[in-house]
Design an enzyme around this catalytic site. Structure first.
Site, mmCIF file in Angstrom:
data_model
loop_
_atom_site.group_PDB
_atom_site.id
_atom_site.type_symbol
_atom_site.label_atom_id
_atom_site.label_comp_id
_atom_site.label_asym_id
_atom_site.label_seq_id
_atom_site.Cartn_x
_atom_site.Cartn_y
_atom_site.Cartn_z
ATOM 1 N N ASN A 291 40.432 105.091 107.805
ATOM 2 C CA ASN A 291 40.877 104.149 106.435
ATOM 3 C C ASN A 291 41.443 105.144 105.700
ATOM 4 O O ASN A 291 41.743 106.448 105.742
ATOM 5 C CB ASN A 291 39.672 103.429 106.042
ATOM 6 C CG ASN A 291 38.428 104.250 105.706
ATOM 7 O OD1 ASN A 291 38.819 105.287 104.589
ATOM 8 N ND2 ASN A 291 37.380 104.364 106.360
ATOM 9 N N ASP B 133 32.941 100.561 110.046
ATOM 10 C CA ASP B 133 31.934 99.890 110.402
ATOM 11 C C ASP B 133 31.708 99.854 112.083
ATOM 12 O O ASP B 133 30.559 99.502 112.583
ATOM 13 C CB ASP B 133 32.150 98.262 110.084
ATOM 14 C CG ASP B 133 31.734 98.173 108.502
ATOM 15 O OD1 ASP B 133 30.943 99.004 108.019
ATOM 16 O OD2 ASP B 133 32.877 97.702 107.842
ATOM 17 N N LYS C 214 43.752 111.940 127.323
ATOM 18 C CA LYS C 214 44.722 111.075 126.559
ATOM 19 C C LYS C 214 44.981 109.756 127.420
ATOM 20 O O LYS C 214 45.235 109.784 128.494
ATOM 21 C CB LYS C 214 45.910 111.769 126.223
ATOM 22 C CG LYS C 214 47.041 110.912 125.335
ATOM 23 C CD LYS C 214 48.309 111.785 125.289
ATOM 24 C CE LYS C 214 49.096 110.965 124.719
ATOM 25 N NZ LYS C 214 50.638 111.576 124.484
ATOM 26 N N PRO D 37 26.050 102.784 112.951
ATOM 27 C CA PRO D 37 24.806 102.500 111.912
ATOM 28 C C PRO D 37 25.263 102.309 110.533
ATOM 29 O O PRO D 37 26.233 102.791 110.126
ATOM 30 C CB PRO D 37 24.051 103.905 112.203
ATOM 31 C CG PRO D 37 25.018 104.905 112.674
ATOM 32 C CD PRO D 37 26.073 104.105 113.387
ATOM 33 N N ILE E 126 24.448 103.504 107.158
ATOM 34 C CA ILE E 126 24.067 104.670 106.488
ATOM 35 C C ILE E 126 23.162 104.305 105.370
ATOM 36 O O ILE E 126 21.830 104.676 105.375
ATOM 37 C CB ILE E 126 25.091 105.589 106.459
ATOM 38 C CG1 ILE E 126 25.824 106.105 107.597
ATOM 39 C CG2 ILE E 126 24.070 106.975 105.727
ATOM 40 C CD1 ILE E 126 26.955 107.008 107.323
ATOM 41 N N VAL E 127 23.658 103.526 104.410
ATOM 42 C CA VAL E 127 23.133 103.071 103.347
ATOM 43 C C VAL E 127 21.820 102.368 103.529
ATOM 44 O O VAL E 127 20.838 102.451 102.785
ATOM 45 C CB VAL E 127 23.885 102.793 102.016
ATOM 46 C CG1 VAL E 127 24.368 101.208 102.342
ATOM 47 C CG2 VAL E 127 23.540 102.807 100.782
ATOM 48 N N PHE F 34 28.351 101.461 97.208
ATOM 49 C CA PHE F 34 29.782 101.025 96.624
ATOM 50 C C PHE F 34 29.891 99.586 97.562
ATOM 51 O O PHE F 34 29.430 99.461 98.476
ATOM 52 C CB PHE F 34 30.771 102.051 96.898
ATOM 53 C CG PHE F 34 31.094 102.972 95.798
ATOM 54 C CD1 PHE F 34 30.236 103.926 95.489
ATOM 55 C CD2 PHE F 34 32.147 102.925 94.832
ATOM 56 C CE1 PHE F 34 30.466 105.013 94.465
ATOM 57 C CE2 PHE F 34 32.278 103.565 94.014
ATOM 58 C CZ PHE F 34 31.531 104.629 93.698
ATOM 59 N N LYS G 38 25.757 92.519 98.415
ATOM 60 C CA LYS G 38 25.478 93.748 98.949
ATOM 61 C C LYS G 38 24.223 94.432 98.478
ATOM 62 O O LYS G 38 23.465 94.889 99.020
ATOM 63 C CB LYS G 38 26.619 94.921 99.035
ATOM 64 C CG LYS G 38 27.582 94.430 100.242
ATOM 65 C CD LYS G 38 28.894 95.397 100.320
ATOM 66 C CE LYS G 38 29.867 94.704 101.463
ATOM 67 N NZ LYS G 38 31.137 95.398 101.088
ATOM 68 N N LYS H 172 21.466 95.036 101.009
ATOM 69 C CA LYS H 172 21.168 96.689 101.261
ATOM 70 C C LYS H 172 20.139 97.344 100.662
ATOM 71 O O LYS H 172 19.992 98.316 100.725
ATOM 72 C CB LYS H 172 22.694 97.325 101.382
ATOM 73 C CG LYS H 172 23.668 96.852 102.277
ATOM 74 C CD LYS H 172 24.892 97.786 102.419
ATOM 75 C CE LYS H 172 25.926 97.216 103.070
ATOM 76 N NZ LYS H 172 26.703 98.271 103.803
HETATM 77 O O1 PMT Z 1 38.023 107.935 98.328
HETATM 78 P P1 PMT Z 1 39.031 107.255 97.543
HETATM 79 O O2 PMT Z 1 40.245 107.363 97.841
HETATM 80 O O3 PMT Z 1 38.888 107.843 96.179
HETATM 81 O O4 PMT Z 1 38.558 105.939 97.370
HETATM 82 C C1 PMT Z 1 37.393 105.403 96.868
HETATM 83 C C2 PMT Z 1 36.780 104.265 97.396
HETATM 84 C C3 PMT Z 1 37.660 103.052 97.483
HETATM 85 C C4 PMT Z 1 36.636 104.555 99.386
HETATM 86 C C5 PMT Z 1 35.394 103.983 96.944
HETATM 87 O O5 PMT Z 1 35.279 103.829 95.719
HETATM 88 C C6 PMT Z 1 34.515 103.194 97.522
HETATM 89 O O6 PMT Z 1 34.708 101.912 97.336
HETATM 90 N N1 PMT Z 1 33.557 103.303 98.711
HETATM 91 C C7 PMT Z 1 33.143 102.486 99.539
HETATM 92 C C8 PMT Z 1 33.907 101.862 100.557
HETATM 93 C C9 PMT Z 1 33.190 101.187 101.628
HETATM 94 O O7 PMT Z 1 33.188 101.169 102.809
HETATM 95 O O8 PMT Z 1 32.683 99.806 101.163
HETATM 96 P P2 PMT Z 1 32.007 98.740 102.285
HETATM 97 O O9 PMT Z 1 31.907 97.535 100.948
HETATM 98 O O10 PMT Z 1 32.653 98.584 103.204
HETATM 99 O O11 PMT Z 1 30.572 99.229 102.137
HETATM 100 C C10 PMT Z 1 29.355 99.155 101.417
HETATM 101 C C11 PMT Z 1 28.376 100.178 101.428
HETATM 102 O O12 PMT Z 1 27.983 100.488 102.528
HETATM 103 C C12 PMT Z 1 29.275 101.564 100.779
HETATM 104 O O13 PMT Z 1 28.298 102.116 99.766
HETATM 105 C C13 PMT Z 1 29.386 102.176 102.156
HETATM 106 O O14 PMT Z 1 29.187 103.672 101.998
HETATM 107 C C14 PMT Z 1 28.011 101.830 102.812
HETATM 108 N N2 PMT Z 1 28.383 101.765 104.357
HETATM 109 C C15 PMT Z 1 29.183 101.157 104.836
HETATM 110 C C16 PMT Z 1 29.205 101.114 106.049
HETATM 111 C C17 PMT Z 1 28.298 101.721 106.819
HETATM 112 N N3 PMT Z 1 28.339 101.816 108.469
HETATM 113 N N4 PMT Z 1 27.473 102.859 106.536
HETATM 114 C C18 PMT Z 1 27.323 102.818 104.930
HETATM 115 O O15 PMT Z 1 26.497 103.557 104.588
#
Ligand code: PMT
Length: 400
Positions: free
Chosen positions: A210, A279, A289, A305, A307-308, A323, A337, A341
């Protein structure tokens, strides 16, 4: 709040319309009890008379590198040693570029070269000049060397433009100077942060990822470090240097990030999940390849998984801030969330536009927690990170 500041400050003033704000900053510093010596660049003297600063500080103003009288009173090396902190406000684009290069062609630049303690700069310039890659790179290099970058703010500019580049108000700079001298709110705390994207391999040459640049997570790591924390940064692949004093663990995939994070959870007081974790990963990674054999290719994906959620699911979880990167229904999805979470706080981040979220230099965050919320309005990511860490530290202290 009345600030008392028994410190020795060198206030550097460079050429820009915001030089008038330096006079107000000087007035506030003197009122707070600080001892201040003012050093102006020749360009600054075109905007405000040295006499203004002399009258406010009660001391002669240093303007000339070849001023024998000033040098005999306190030479520039001595002045650098004398100061507890040097604050350059406003710091123009030209000054920032010269500081990055190590120029010494005016008195203020020679002081920056001689200064061994902290230097803080408050950038102020037109929004296009601030956004210019050269300025961004200069600021990045200075931050990596440990210069404190305070601001800028977004808003209307003297030239009529609107955007990032306004110098912080004098009161805000005074508050940051005061915070700089306080024992950090996170002193002695261990903070674990994830940043950047993950890469999920398809085959040895391709991956799914991403647009995360890591800027937000790295700014948080730097702000937490500056608040006194012991910081471990688990980072996906990004093009950024680790902030000074921060331990970085580099990973590629979500599974690697999960393993690294889980190895540190037990020893962390605070966890900040800023990474954009994929995800899903490819169910069957090819060892070779993949050849183009037809017009269509179907990839089968399997969930990674979370993580958070794994962190908040341990027996004694750290204080956790997640986030939520959303393009719509920001508050509602983030609130969902927060509870799903089991987070202590969540930073709702609007993404998919040119000013906030993925890859941008600025951001705007809506912070939510059980029973509270606070908007951190549009500002540079380092500024947003500083505000976010400040609020997080207060919430952490309330709960623990
Ligand atoms: O890196 P930059 O270019 O500065 O951009 C910053 C950002 C936009 C990436 C950052 O500010 C941000 O929003 N990060 C969270 C991105 C994200 O994956 O959001 P989500 O809404 O999909 O996930 C929710 C939370 O679960 C997040 O804290 C994420 O880290 C966590 N997560 C998600 C999926 C996963 N498999 N494990 C996780 O821990």
């Amino acid at each position: 709040m009345q600030i008392t500041l028994k410190k020795k400050i060198v206030l550097g003033v460079t050429g820009g319309i915001a030089a008038y704000k330096a006079a107000e900053l000087l007035r506030l510093l003197i009122k707070a009890g600080a001892e201040v010596r003012v050093v102006m660049t020749p360009a600054a003297c075109e905007f405000v008379q040295p006499l203004t600063f002399q009258a406010l500080s009660g001391h002669r103003v240093y303007t000339d590198i070849f001023d024998g009288e000033a040098e005999s009173a306190m030479d520039h090396i001595e002045l650098a040693r004398w100061a507890d902190l040097m604050v350059v406000a406003p710091a123009s684009a030209d000054f920032i570029a010269k500081m990055r290069q190590g120029y010494g062609d005016n008195l203020l630049l020679t002081l920056c070269l001689a200064e061994k303690k902290s230097i803080a700069i408050a950038p102020a310039m037109n929004q296009q000049m601030y956004a210019n890659l050269a300025t961004q790179e200069n600021l990045k290099v200075l931050a990596e060397r440990g210069t404190l970058i305070w601001g800028p703010n977004a808003g209307e500019q003297a030239c009529g433009d609107v955007g990032l580049g306004r110098m912080l108000e004098a009161e805000a700079v005074l508050r940051l100077i005061n915070i700089h001298f306080q024992p950090g709110k996170l002193t002695g705390k261990r903070v674990l942060i994830t940043a950047g994207p993950t890469r999920e391999s398809i085959d040895p040459v391709r991956y799914i990822s991403n647009h995360s640049s890591g800027k937000m997570g790295y700014a948080l790591a730097q702000a937490a470090r500056q608040a006194g924390a012991d910081v471990t940064l688990v980072s996906g692949p990004v093009n950024l240097a680790a902030p000074p004093g921060v331990q970085r663990i580099s990973v590629e995939s979500a599974v690697e990030m999960f393993d690294a994070v889980m190895g540190y959870v037990d020893v962390s007081d605070i966890f900040i999940a800023c990474a954009a974790v994929a995800d899903y990963r490819v169910a069957q990674q090819s060892q070779q390849k993949i050849k183009k054999t037809s017009d269509q290719m179907v990839l089968s994906l399997t969930p990674n998984p979370d993580i958070v959620s794994a962190v908040t699911g341990v027996d004694e979880p750290p204080f956790t801030l997640g986030f939520a990167a959303e393009t719509e229904n920001l508050e509602q999805y983030a609130a969902d969330k927060l509870s799903r979470k089991k987070l202590d706080m969540i930073a709702a981040n609007r993404v998919g536009n040119s000013e906030t979220g993925f890859g941008t230099d600025s951001n705007e965050i809506l912070l939510l927690w059980a029973g509270g919320k606070q908007l951190l309005p549009l500002a540079g990511k380092p500024e947003i990170a500083r505000q976010l860490i400040d609020i997080l530290a207060d919430r952490y202290a309330e709960i623990n």
